[in-house]
Design a protein around this motif. Structure first.
Motif, PDB file in Angstrom:
ATOM      1  N   MET A   1      -7.109   7.862  -0.094  1.00 13.50           N
ATOM      2  CA  MET A   1      -6.893   8.416   1.248  1.00 13.50           C
ATOM      3  C   MET A   1      -6.936   7.297   2.301  1.00 13.50           C
ATOM      4  N   THR A   2      -5.993   7.313   3.208  1.00 12.95           N
ATOM      5  CA  THR A   2      -5.975   6.323   4.288  1.00 12.95           C
ATOM      6  C   THR A   2      -7.167   6.587   5.222  1.00 12.95           C
ATOM      7  N   PRO A   3      -7.858   5.534   5.648  1.00 12.40           N
ATOM      8  CA  PRO A   3      -8.959   5.776   6.601  1.00 12.40           C
ATOM      9  C   PRO A   3      -8.409   6.339   7.915  1.00 12.40           C
ATOM     10  N   MET A   4      -9.205   7.183   8.569  1.00 12.46           N
ATOM     11  CA  MET A   4      -8.787   7.789   9.832  1.00 12.46           C
ATOM     12  C   MET A   4      -8.711   6.710  10.917  1.00 12.46           C
ATOM     13  N   ILE A   5      -7.662   6.812  11.737  1.00 15.12           N
ATOM     14  CA  ILE A   5      -7.503   5.837  12.828  1.00 15.12           C
ATOM     15  C   ILE A   5      -8.679   5.925  13.801  1.00 15.12           C
ATOM     16  N   LYS A   6      -9.148   7.140  14.048  1.00 13.05           N
ATOM     17  CA  LYS A   6     -10.227   7.305  15.036  1.00 13.05           C
ATOM     18  C   LYS A   6     -11.511   6.585  14.618  1.00 13.05           C
ATOM     19  N   GLN A   7     -11.616   6.293  13.307  1.00 13.94           N
ATOM     20  CA  GLN A   7     -12.799   5.568  12.836  1.00 13.94           C
ATOM     21  C   GLN A   7     -12.605   4.055  12.851  1.00 13.94           C
ATOM     22  N   SER A   8     -11.376   3.611  13.144  1.00 16.77           N
ATOM     23  CA  SER A   8     -11.169   2.160  13.207  1.00 16.77           C
ATOM     24  C   SER A   8     -11.603   1.657  14.583  1.00 16.77           C
ATOM     25  N   SER A   9     -11.896   0.360  14.664  1.00 14.77           N
ATOM     26  CA  SER A   9     -12.339  -0.187  15.945  1.00 14.77           C
ATOM     27  C   SER A   9     -11.147  -0.245  16.909  1.00 14.77           C
ATOM     28  N   ILE A  10     -11.445  -0.278  18.186  1.00 14.76           N
ATOM     29  CA  ILE A  10     -10.408  -0.385  19.216  1.00 14.76           C
ATOM     30  C   ILE A  10      -9.578  -1.640  18.983  1.00 14.76           C
ATOM     31  N   GLU A  11     -10.244  -2.742  18.678  1.00 10.67           N
ATOM     32  CA  GLU A  11      -9.551  -4.009  18.443  1.00 10.67           C
ATOM     33  C   GLU A  11      -8.580  -3.887  17.262  1.00 10.67           C
ATOM     34  N   HIS A  12      -9.047  -3.263  16.184  1.00  9.75           N
ATOM     35  CA  HIS A  12      -8.204  -3.105  14.999  1.00  9.75           C
ATOM     36  C   HIS A  12      -7.024  -2.177  15.300  1.00  9.75           C
ATOM     37  N   PHE A  13      -7.289  -1.087  16.024  1.00 12.18           N
ATOM     38  CA  PHE A  13      -6.208  -0.165  16.389  1.00 12.18           C
ATOM     39  C   PHE A  13      -5.133  -0.894  17.203  1.00 12.18           C
ATOM     40  N   LEU A  14      -5.563  -1.712  18.172  1.00 11.62           N
ATOM     41  CA  LEU A  14      -4.595  -2.460  18.989  1.00 11.62           C
ATOM     42  C   LEU A  14      -3.809  -3.448  18.127  1.00 11.62           C
ATOM     43  N   ASP A  15      -4.483  -4.091  17.175  1.00 11.71           N
ATOM     44  CA  ASP A  15      -3.781  -5.000  16.253  1.00 11.71           C
ATOM     45  C   ASP A  15      -2.732  -4.243  15.442  1.00 11.71           C
ATOM     46  N   GLU A  16      -3.090  -3.051  14.981  1.00 15.72           N
ATOM     47  CA  GLU A  16      -2.156  -2.247  14.188  1.00 15.72           C
ATOM     48  C   GLU A  16      -0.971  -1.790  15.035  1.00 15.72           C
ATOM     49  N   LEU A  17      -1.271  -1.421  16.296  1.00 10.96           N
ATOM     50  CA  LEU A  17      -0.226  -0.979  17.225  1.00 10.96           C
ATOM     51  C   LEU A  17       0.771  -2.127  17.443  1.00 10.96           C
ATOM     52  N   ALA A  18       0.258  -3.343  17.553  1.00 15.06           N
ATOM     53  CA  ALA A  18       1.092  -4.522  17.849  1.00 15.06           C
ATOM     54  C   ALA A  18       1.825  -5.047  16.621  1.00 15.06           C
ATOM     55  N   SER A  19       1.396  -4.640  15.431  1.00 16.00           N
ATOM     56  CA  SER A  19       1.923  -5.237  14.189  1.00 16.00           C
ATOM     57  C   SER A  19       3.352  -4.808  13.901  1.00 16.00           C
ATOM     58  N   ARG A  20       3.938  -5.422  12.869  1.00 14.45           N
ATOM     59  CA  ARG A  20       5.305  -5.092  12.500  1.00 14.45           C
ATOM     60  C   ARG A  20       5.395  -3.803  11.667  1.00 14.45           C
ATOM     61  N   ASN A  21       4.310  -3.036  11.619  1.00  7.96           N
ATOM     62  CA  ASN A  21       4.414  -1.689  11.045  1.00  7.96           C
ATOM     63  C   ASN A  21       4.809  -0.726  12.148  1.00  7.96           C
ATOM     64  N   ALA A  22       5.696   0.212  11.800  1.00 11.18           N
ATOM     65  CA  ALA A  22       6.202   1.136  12.822  1.00 11.18           C
ATOM     66  C   ALA A  22       5.133   2.145  13.252  1.00 11.18           C
ATOM     67  N   THR A  23       4.097   2.345  12.424  1.00 10.40           N
ATOM     68  CA  THR A  23       2.975   3.227  12.822  1.00 10.40           C
ATOM     69  C   THR A  23       1.675   2.450  12.702  1.00 10.40           C
ATOM     70  N   PRO A  24       0.714   2.767  13.571  1.00 13.31           N
ATOM     71  CA  PRO A  24       0.820   3.678  14.710  1.00 13.31           C
ATOM     72  C   PRO A  24       1.753   3.121  15.778  1.00 13.31           C
ATOM     73  N   GLY A  25       2.379   4.036  16.539  1.00 18.62           N
ATOM     74  CA  GLY A  25       3.308   3.631  17.589  1.00 18.62           C
ATOM     75  C   GLY A  25       3.043   4.398  18.873  1.00 18.62           C
ATOM     76  N   GLY A  26       4.111   4.594  19.646  1.00 17.68           N
ATOM     77  CA  GLY A  26       3.979   5.210  20.964  1.00 17.68           C
ATOM     78  C   GLY A  26       3.378   6.614  20.946  1.00 17.68           C
ATOM     79  N   GLY A  27       3.616   7.365  19.869  1.00 21.15           N
ATOM     80  CA  GLY A  27       3.068   8.723  19.792  1.00 21.15           C
ATOM     81  C   GLY A  27       1.553   8.726  19.716  1.00 21.15           C
ATOM     82  N   SER A  28       1.012   7.806  18.908  1.00 21.72           N
ATOM     83  CA  SER A  28      -0.450   7.701  18.794  1.00 21.72           C
ATOM     84  C   SER A  28      -1.054   7.158  20.083  1.00 21.72           C
ATOM     85  N   ALA A  29      -0.360   6.197  20.711  1.00 21.61           N
ATOM     86  CA  ALA A  29      -0.844   5.644  21.983  1.00 21.61           C
ATOM     87  C   ALA A  29      -0.892   6.742  23.048  1.00 21.61           C
ATOM     88  N   ALA A  30       0.131   7.608  23.052  1.00 23.86           N
ATOM     89  CA  ALA A  30       0.167   8.721  24.007  1.00 23.86           C
ATOM     90  C   ALA A  30      -1.026   9.639  23.794  1.00 23.86           C
TER      91      ALA A  30
END
Lengths: 211, 211
Positions: A1-30
């Motif tokens: 099971m993929t870990p829940m985004i809400k349990q990841s750190s803010i820094e890690h979430f921002l890194d994931e948002l910025a990465s070359r993976n299409a998710t998480p993207g604008g929908g999660s940021a919204a």
């Protein structure tokens, strides 16, 4: 099971948002913007309830608090749901299309996944519309030392709503049922224009209270 | 030492935002909105650079990416800095004022802390103004499949800028130097009106690209 985004750190979430993976993207940021809006309203309610000066509005703001906490939970959940529904669209696009039968099945799966994927940002829009209205109540009746936080809540919810609308629209672009598209565009248009007017009215009252 | 907010989970940060503690508050939420905007632009750049179709804009978007990553780091830092500067204001208000000398020292300390506290949201406004401009570049030249993400970036940065402005204004309310207040209000007014126009122009071009 993929870990829940809400349990990841803010820094890690921002890194994931910025990465070359299409998710998480604008929908999660919204969804996270909307959740921050709801959380800020909860804070203002928490710092109003129990104070003698605000006894008259205590019951009303207690009801608002229960609602903002509910909406915050829903929006926090949408941070994940947006990633999941995008995954379903990608899986549909990845289906085989070597025979005509496969191609038809794939097209149908894509259309179904797109309609599903629209539901998350559309719910984000509706929830954020309610947060904007609650921001106006909290700005007017809540602890006046925190009126700017109620103002930020409205701005965050409005940005989340407009962002959700962009996510609905980019998915609608590939939807073939023109009648469905037209009805969704009309619903969004109504929501966007109401939300703009409500946000600017709230912003005006917040600025007036800070003069 | 207090743990860094950026290292806390999203869920925990939202709980803290909603709690009856005054920090983190709207200033930290604004910085995180701006950081999400920068991160989304980085994502679009990352998913454009290296693709044959976008070779012509590769150098330009590589430069944009370096800049959005820098701005993301600054905004992530501001999530913490806003809490710290609010703490300094609170400590100044908590100073003793039993004698006239104490009272004068306290007043001076409050005024200094307020001026300092304004610097963080004001920098947030300036950085977000730049993110809005970069959003327009990325929306126009980046991977067109992700144009809605560039649109969300502009909306997030605009909400962060307006939120930062509210945080500047609520602190200015208690600043006694009227000339300083007037100059700050003028600077903000200019920034807000430029940012609104730039955001709406970017939003229009994003919507046009999705038609």
């Amino acid at each position: 099971m993929t870990p829940m985004i809400k349990q990841s750190s803010i820094e890690h979430f921002l890194d994931e948002l910025a990465s070359r993976n299409a998710t998480p993207g604008g929908g999660s940021a919204a969804a996270l913007m909307g959740a921050m809006g709801a959380a800020l309203l909860s804070m203002v309610c928490n710092l109003t309830i129990g104070k003698a000066k605000y006894r008259d509005v205590e019951d009303e703001l207690s009801a608002v608090l229960a609602r903002t906490e509910q909406l915050r939970r829903e929006l926090t959940q949408m941070i994940e749901e947006d990633v999941e529904s995008f995954g379903a669209v990608m899986r549909a696009y990845a289906m085989p299309r070597q025979t005509q039968a496969e191609s038809m099945l794939r097209t149908q799966a894509i259309q179904n996944a797109l309609r599903e994927a629209i539901q998350v940002p559309l719910r984000c829009c509706h929830v954020c519309r309610e947060i904007i209205d609650l921001s106006a109540v909290v700005a007017q009746k809540g602890n006046s030392n925190l009126v700017s936080d109620a103002g930020v809540a409205a701005l965050a919810a409005h940005a989340a709503l407009r962002s959700g609308a962009l996510n609905v629209m980019i998915n609608l672009k590939a939807v073939s049922d023109r009648q469905f598209v037209a009805s969704q565009v009309a619903e969004l248009g109504e929501l966007l224009s109401q939300a703009s007017a409500a946000t600017e009215a709230c912003d005006q009252s917040v600025r007036k209270a800070m003069r």
